[in-house]
Scaffold this motif. Sequence first.
Motif, PDB file in Angstrom:
ATOM      1  N   UNK A 109      -4.165   7.959   0.811  1.00  0.00           N
ATOM      2  CA  UNK A 109      -4.433   6.770   1.619  1.00  0.00           C
ATOM      3  C   UNK A 109      -3.830   5.509   1.033  1.00  0.00           C
ATOM      4  N   UNK A 110      -3.012   5.647  -0.037  1.00  0.00           N
ATOM      5  CA  UNK A 110      -2.398   4.468  -0.654  1.00  0.00           C
ATOM      6  C   UNK A 110      -1.485   3.744   0.324  1.00  0.00           C
ATOM      7  N   UNK A 111      -0.801   4.502   1.204  1.00  0.00           N
ATOM      8  CA  UNK A 111       0.073   3.873   2.199  1.00  0.00           C
ATOM      9  C   UNK A 111      -0.722   2.986   3.146  1.00  0.00           C
ATOM     10  N   UNK A 112      -1.949   3.421   3.484  1.00  0.00           N
ATOM     11  CA  UNK A 112      -2.813   2.597   4.342  1.00  0.00           C
ATOM     12  C   UNK A 112      -3.218   1.322   3.615  1.00  0.00           C
ATOM     13  N   UNK A 113      -3.530   1.435   2.331  1.00  0.00           N
ATOM     14  CA  UNK A 113      -3.875   0.255   1.533  1.00  0.00           C
ATOM     15  C   UNK A 113      -2.716  -0.725   1.491  1.00  0.00           C
ATOM     16  N   UNK A 114      -1.501  -0.217   1.269  1.00  0.00           N
ATOM     17  CA  UNK A 114      -0.320  -1.082   1.254  1.00  0.00           C
ATOM     18  C   UNK A 114      -0.185  -1.840   2.570  1.00  0.00           C
ATOM     19  N   UNK A 115      -0.372  -1.133   3.665  1.00  0.00           N
ATOM     20  CA  UNK A 115      -0.269  -1.763   4.985  1.00  0.00           C
ATOM     21  C   UNK A 115      -1.327  -2.843   5.159  1.00  0.00           C
ATOM     22  N   UNK A 116      -2.549  -2.558   4.727  1.00  0.00           N
ATOM     23  CA  UNK A 116      -3.632  -3.544   4.840  1.00  0.00           C
ATOM     24  C   UNK A 116      -3.314  -4.812   4.058  1.00  0.00           C
ATOM     25  N   UNK A 117      -2.719  -4.637   2.865  1.00  0.00           N
ATOM     26  CA  UNK A 117      -2.379  -5.793   2.033  1.00  0.00           C
ATOM     27  C   UNK A 117      -1.355  -6.671   2.736  1.00  0.00           C
ATOM     28  N   UNK A 118      -0.333  -6.058   3.314  1.00  0.00           N
ATOM     29  CA  UNK A 118       0.710  -6.827   4.010  1.00  0.00           C
ATOM     30  C   UNK A 118       0.107  -7.582   5.193  1.00  0.00           C
ATOM     31  N   UNK A 119      -0.784  -6.929   5.934  1.00  0.00           N
ATOM     32  CA  UNK A 119      -1.427  -7.584   7.088  1.00  0.00           C
ATOM     33  C   UNK A 119      -2.247  -8.781   6.635  1.00  0.00           C
ATOM     34  N   UNK A 120      -2.971  -8.647   5.522  1.00  0.00           N
ATOM     35  CA  UNK A 120      -3.794  -9.755   5.020  1.00  0.00           C
ATOM     36  C   UNK A 120      -2.934 -10.924   4.557  1.00  0.00           C
ATOM     37  N   UNK A 121      -1.784 -10.614   3.971  1.00  0.00           N
ATOM     38  CA  UNK A 121      -0.900 -11.670   3.469  1.00  0.00           C
ATOM     39  C   UNK A 121      -0.209 -12.413   4.605  1.00  0.00           C
ATOM     40  N   UNK A 122       0.301 -11.674   5.582  1.00  0.00           N
ATOM     41  CA  UNK A 122       1.072 -12.284   6.672  1.00  0.00           C
ATOM     42  C   UNK A 122       0.226 -12.697   7.862  1.00  0.00           C
TER      43      UNK A 122
END
Length: 452
Positions: free
Chosen positions: A80-93
């Motif tokens: 699920x690390x790929x999902x975490x990466x996606x969540x981080x990008x969404x929170x930043x942008x």
Amino acid sequence: MNLVLILIGVIAFIVIATSKFKLHPFLTLILAAFIAAFAYGLPSGDIAKTITTGFGNILGYIGLVIVLGTIIGIILEKSGAAITMADVVIKVLGKRFPTLTMSIIGYIVSIPVFCDSGFVILNSLKQSMANRMQVSSVSMSVALATGLYATHTFVPPTPGPIAAAGNLGLESNLGLVIGVGLFVAAVASFAGMLWANRFAGVEPDGEGAEELKAQANDFESLKQSYGTLPSPLKAFAPIFVPILLICLGSVANFPSAPFGKEGLFSLLVFLGQPVNALLIGLFLSALLLKSTNKIAEFSERISQGLVAAAPIILITGAGGAFGAVLKATPIGDFLGSSLSALGVGIFMPFIVAAALKSAQGSSTVALVATSALVAPMLGDIGLGSEMGRVLTVMAIGAGAMTVSHANDSFFWVVTQFSRMSVTQAYKAQTMATLIQGVTSMLAVYVLSLVLL
């Protein structure tokens, strides 16, 4: 002229065997090596030795890098690390730039994870964002697909760029390949995002398109299926720590010796070796394991990674064998002098890779075969320097993404999961990869004017 005709015939054999007769690229490239060896008149007693030596030389270093990178990608995918990466990008942008957000998510995730797997993993996230932000799912699909595709073809530790770097003698300086690759991939990703924006008001027209709205809830279900997701630090560390170490190792080897000649220099050179850096990444990825029996889970993930890496390793080795045969023939010198007179230069690897990619569908095969083909002639066309070889890898990568259509598995992954008809997918996805390839090649050409 006969030398060129033989080469054209061998390339035609590779294309026809892989595309029409669906022969595995490994066997195709090995057979191509034997055909070329006999056709160019290599001594019969030396042919087998040349092929086996070429096969072993390329894998002696690159093989372990491919295996370790693939295992890390499998663990990131399954944890699920790929999902975490996606969540981080969404929170930043945030939600102000949906296609840019989707493109950056794809750009990051596809460094460790194959683009096909990345699209499958992130498809429900993409649809959820499209529904929440009232954006066409076609534009979001193209943005995600082109972001994934960009780093897949340009940035190690993805196997294709690693294999091309190995064939061109850059296995000890992957840091420079990564640095330039990240820039060129960013250009390609941005070009894909701009094309995606043209479909902001277009909805998918394929079978099952009306079911897409229901996928908005799938992302939450997907997140729950992973249980507790890893923290951003744990998710990003297995891929970005090795990349950082490889780049620092390359910097340490600069002639200016920024880290001195001993102590820190020795440490960074050791840790910056791709095998050592990725081994550290592998141990960092072990922190993502969740089961009570972590050793058993780790062993299972390694087994899955070995299965996924095996065909790539064999194709890479076969490409090395093909390249060794070509190096033993006069074709490199002949083509090099001919092409240098024409002034084609850096565009030659792009044209060859684009022809191979468009004809047989696999970006990895296009990267491996083209790099093996052009390696003997780089000095004659003015690309023999270290930076020249790095830019050649980028030019081949640009060609290897031009274009993705019906003979490419990634095309069908994007088409089916996005519920686009084939006609619509050609307009949206195939045209996007054409624009990406041409744009990134122009970026490589500009870099060649500045750096060479």
